[in-house]
Design a protein around this motif. Structure first.
Motif, PDB file in Angstrom:
ATOM      1  N   GLN A  85      -8.929   9.322  -4.723  1.00 26.12           N
ATOM      2  CA  GLN A  85      -8.636   8.229  -3.805  1.00 26.12           C
ATOM      3  C   GLN A  85      -7.251   7.698  -4.099  1.00 26.12           C
ATOM      4  O   GLN A  85      -6.890   7.483  -5.244  1.00 26.12           O
ATOM      5  CB  GLN A  85      -9.668   7.097  -3.927  1.00 26.12           C
ATOM      6  N   LYS A  86      -6.482   7.507  -3.035  1.00 22.96           N
ATOM      7  CA  LYS A  86      -5.120   6.973  -3.115  1.00 22.96           C
ATOM      8  C   LYS A  86      -5.089   5.630  -2.408  1.00 22.96           C
ATOM      9  O   LYS A  86      -5.520   5.522  -1.267  1.00 22.96           O
ATOM     10  CB  LYS A  86      -4.148   7.950  -2.442  1.00 22.96           C
ATOM     11  N   TYR A  87      -4.605   4.612  -3.113  1.00 25.19           N
ATOM     12  CA  TYR A  87      -4.499   3.267  -2.545  1.00 25.19           C
ATOM     13  C   TYR A  87      -3.026   2.961  -2.288  1.00 25.19           C
ATOM     14  O   TYR A  87      -2.221   2.945  -3.212  1.00 25.19           O
ATOM     15  CB  TYR A  87      -5.046   2.230  -3.518  1.00 25.19           C
ATOM     16  N   ASN A  88      -2.691   2.706  -1.040  1.00 28.09           N
ATOM     17  CA  ASN A  88      -1.358   2.239  -0.692  1.00 28.09           C
ATOM     18  C   ASN A  88      -1.344   0.714  -0.741  1.00 28.09           C
ATOM     19  O   ASN A  88      -2.369   0.082  -1.018  1.00 28.09           O
ATOM     20  CB  ASN A  88      -0.961   2.755   0.691  1.00 28.09           C
ATOM     21  N   LYS A  89      -0.217   0.132  -0.448  1.00 19.23           N
ATOM     22  CA  LYS A  89      -0.110  -1.328  -0.477  1.00 19.23           C
ATOM     23  C   LYS A  89      -1.150  -1.949   0.464  1.00 19.23           C
ATOM     24  O   LYS A  89      -1.314  -1.498   1.599  1.00 19.23           O
ATOM     25  CB  LYS A  89       1.299  -1.756  -0.081  1.00 19.23           C
ATOM     26  N   ASP A  90      -1.838  -2.954  -0.031  1.00 18.58           N
ATOM     27  CA  ASP A  90      -2.874  -3.719   0.674  1.00 18.58           C
ATOM     28  C   ASP A  90      -4.192  -2.966   0.892  1.00 18.58           C
ATOM     29  O   ASP A  90      -5.128  -3.522   1.469  1.00 18.58           O
ATOM     30  CB  ASP A  90      -2.370  -4.268   2.015  1.00 18.58           C
ATOM     31  N   ASP A  91      -4.290  -1.699   0.460  1.00 23.71           N
ATOM     32  CA  ASP A  91      -5.566  -0.995   0.528  1.00 23.71           C
ATOM     33  C   ASP A  91      -6.532  -1.610  -0.483  1.00 23.71           C
ATOM     34  O   ASP A  91      -6.120  -2.093  -1.539  1.00 23.71           O
ATOM     35  CB  ASP A  91      -5.399   0.491   0.200  1.00 23.71           C
ATOM     36  N   PHE A  92      -7.824  -1.568  -0.175  1.00 25.99           N
ATOM     37  CA  PHE A  92      -8.846  -2.111  -1.061  1.00 25.99           C
ATOM     38  C   PHE A  92     -10.128  -1.314  -0.872  1.00 25.99           C
ATOM     39  O   PHE A  92     -10.216  -0.455   0.004  1.00 25.99           O
ATOM     40  CB  PHE A  92      -9.089  -3.603  -0.767  1.00 25.99           C
ATOM     41  N   HIS A  93     -11.125  -1.611  -1.695  1.00 26.65           N
ATOM     42  CA  HIS A  93     -12.432  -0.979  -1.560  1.00 26.65           C
ATOM     43  C   HIS A  93     -13.475  -2.070  -1.765  1.00 26.65           C
ATOM     44  O   HIS A  93     -13.566  -2.643  -2.843  1.00 26.65           O
ATOM     45  CB  HIS A  93     -12.603   0.133  -2.596  1.00 26.65           C
ATOM     46  N   ASP A  94     -14.235  -2.362  -0.722  1.00 28.97           N
ATOM     47  CA  ASP A  94     -15.255  -3.410  -0.784  1.00 28.97           C
ATOM     48  C   ASP A  94     -16.278  -3.130  -1.879  1.00 28.97           C
ATOM     49  O   ASP A  94     -16.406  -1.994  -2.352  1.00 28.97           O
ATOM     50  CB  ASP A  94     -15.984  -3.525   0.557  1.00 28.97           C
ATOM     51  N   SER A 118      -3.965  -2.657  -8.216  1.00 33.96           N
ATOM     52  CA  SER A 118      -5.088  -3.591  -8.191  1.00 33.96           C
ATOM     53  C   SER A 118      -6.135  -3.264  -9.258  1.00 33.96           C
ATOM     54  O   SER A 118      -6.351  -2.113  -9.623  1.00 33.96           O
ATOM     55  CB  SER A 118      -5.725  -3.608  -6.806  1.00 33.96           C
ATOM     56  N   ASP A 119      -6.778  -4.335  -9.736  1.00 34.64           N
ATOM     57  CA  ASP A 119      -7.823  -4.219 -10.746  1.00 34.64           C
ATOM     58  C   ASP A 119      -9.114  -3.718 -10.126  1.00 34.64           C
ATOM     59  O   ASP A 119      -9.334  -3.832  -8.918  1.00 34.64           O
ATOM     60  CB  ASP A 119      -8.105  -5.584 -11.386  1.00 34.64           C
ATOM     61  N   THR A 159      -9.664  -4.985  -5.321  1.00 31.29           N
ATOM     62  CA  THR A 159      -8.977  -5.960  -4.476  1.00 31.29           C
ATOM     63  C   THR A 159      -7.753  -5.315  -3.824  1.00 31.29           C
ATOM     64  O   THR A 159      -7.335  -4.227  -4.221  1.00 31.29           O
ATOM     65  CB  THR A 159      -8.544  -7.183  -5.306  1.00 31.29           C
ATOM     66  N   PRO A 160      -7.165  -5.971  -2.817  1.00 34.42           N
ATOM     67  CA  PRO A 160      -5.993  -5.380  -2.142  1.00 34.42           C
ATOM     68  C   PRO A 160      -4.896  -4.983  -3.137  1.00 34.42           C
ATOM     69  O   PRO A 160      -4.518  -5.755  -4.017  1.00 34.42           O
ATOM     70  CB  PRO A 160      -5.535  -6.495  -1.207  1.00 34.42           C
ATOM     71  N   ASN A 161      -4.431  -3.766  -2.964  1.00 36.23           N
ATOM     72  CA  ASN A 161      -3.449  -3.185  -3.873  1.00 36.23           C
ATOM     73  C   ASN A 161      -2.061  -3.765  -3.615  1.00 36.23           C
ATOM     74  O   ASN A 161      -1.696  -4.033  -2.477  1.00 36.23           O
ATOM     75  CB  ASN A 161      -3.442  -1.666  -3.695  1.00 36.23           C
TER      76      ASN A 161
END
Length: 176
Positions: A85-94, A118-119, A159-161
């Motif tokens: 999984q790749k998180y870009n800026k503001d990506d998150f996972h509920d 993000s943590d 949380t949002p990256n």
């Protein structure tokens, strides 16, 4: 009177991931599963991803996997599935879980990240359906090469990256 302890584990351990390994994983094609999805992934509920170099990274953490086997008197464990999984800026996972059985465990390996990534947050069993007074989620800061290994039924989220660098290998194991 009989008292039963319900065991929950979150193990964090750090290993070295080389720049060559990071670059290799970064070049594996990822996509959004649906148009409205947040993160890029290669997760597929019908097919298993299989890559020898990613497996070599996962296998660096056998000591962690063996610790759970030892603590719970399991005979062996099997890697059921893993994905990127790749998180870009503001990506998150509920908030979500990966399983319901006490012999299922999940992991997150931080392949690439920065101090702004993000943590990962962990919540108590039953959350958000049970309200806990005065509870602060357990928070883990990403670090290249760090694994978080935990019971699959533990609610967790991201949380949002705040950067473009958060890249993980995530997966599930079953113990018998």
């Amino acid at each position: 009177m009989e008292i039963t302890t319900y065991r929950q584990y979150i193990i964090a351990d750090d290993k070295n991931i080389s720049q060559e390994e990071i670059d290799y994983v970064k070049n594996i094609p990822l996509k959004k599963l649906k148009d409205n999805d947040i993160v890029f992934t290669n997760y597929n509920s019908y097919e298993n991803f299989n890559d020898d170099k990613c497996l070599a990274i996962i296998n660096k953490y056998q000591e962690v996997f063996e610790e759970i086997r030892y603590r719970n008197n399991y005979k062996h464990h099997v890697l059921k599935k893993y994905w990127l999984q790749k998180y870009n800026k503001d990506d998150f996972h509920d908030i979500h879980t990966h399983g319901t059985q006490d012999n299922e465990y999940s992991f997150i390996i931080y392949v690439d990240c920065t101090e702004n990534s993000s943590d990962t947050f962990f919540y108590p069993l039953g959350y958000p359906h049970i309200s806990y007074r005065n509870f602060t989620p357990l928070r883990f800061k990403p670090k290249k090469g760090r694994i978080l290994f935990f019971n699959s039924f533990l609610p967790h989220g991201v949380t949002p990256n705040k950067d473009e660098s958060r890249l993980i290998i995530s997966g599930n194991m079953i113990y018998e």
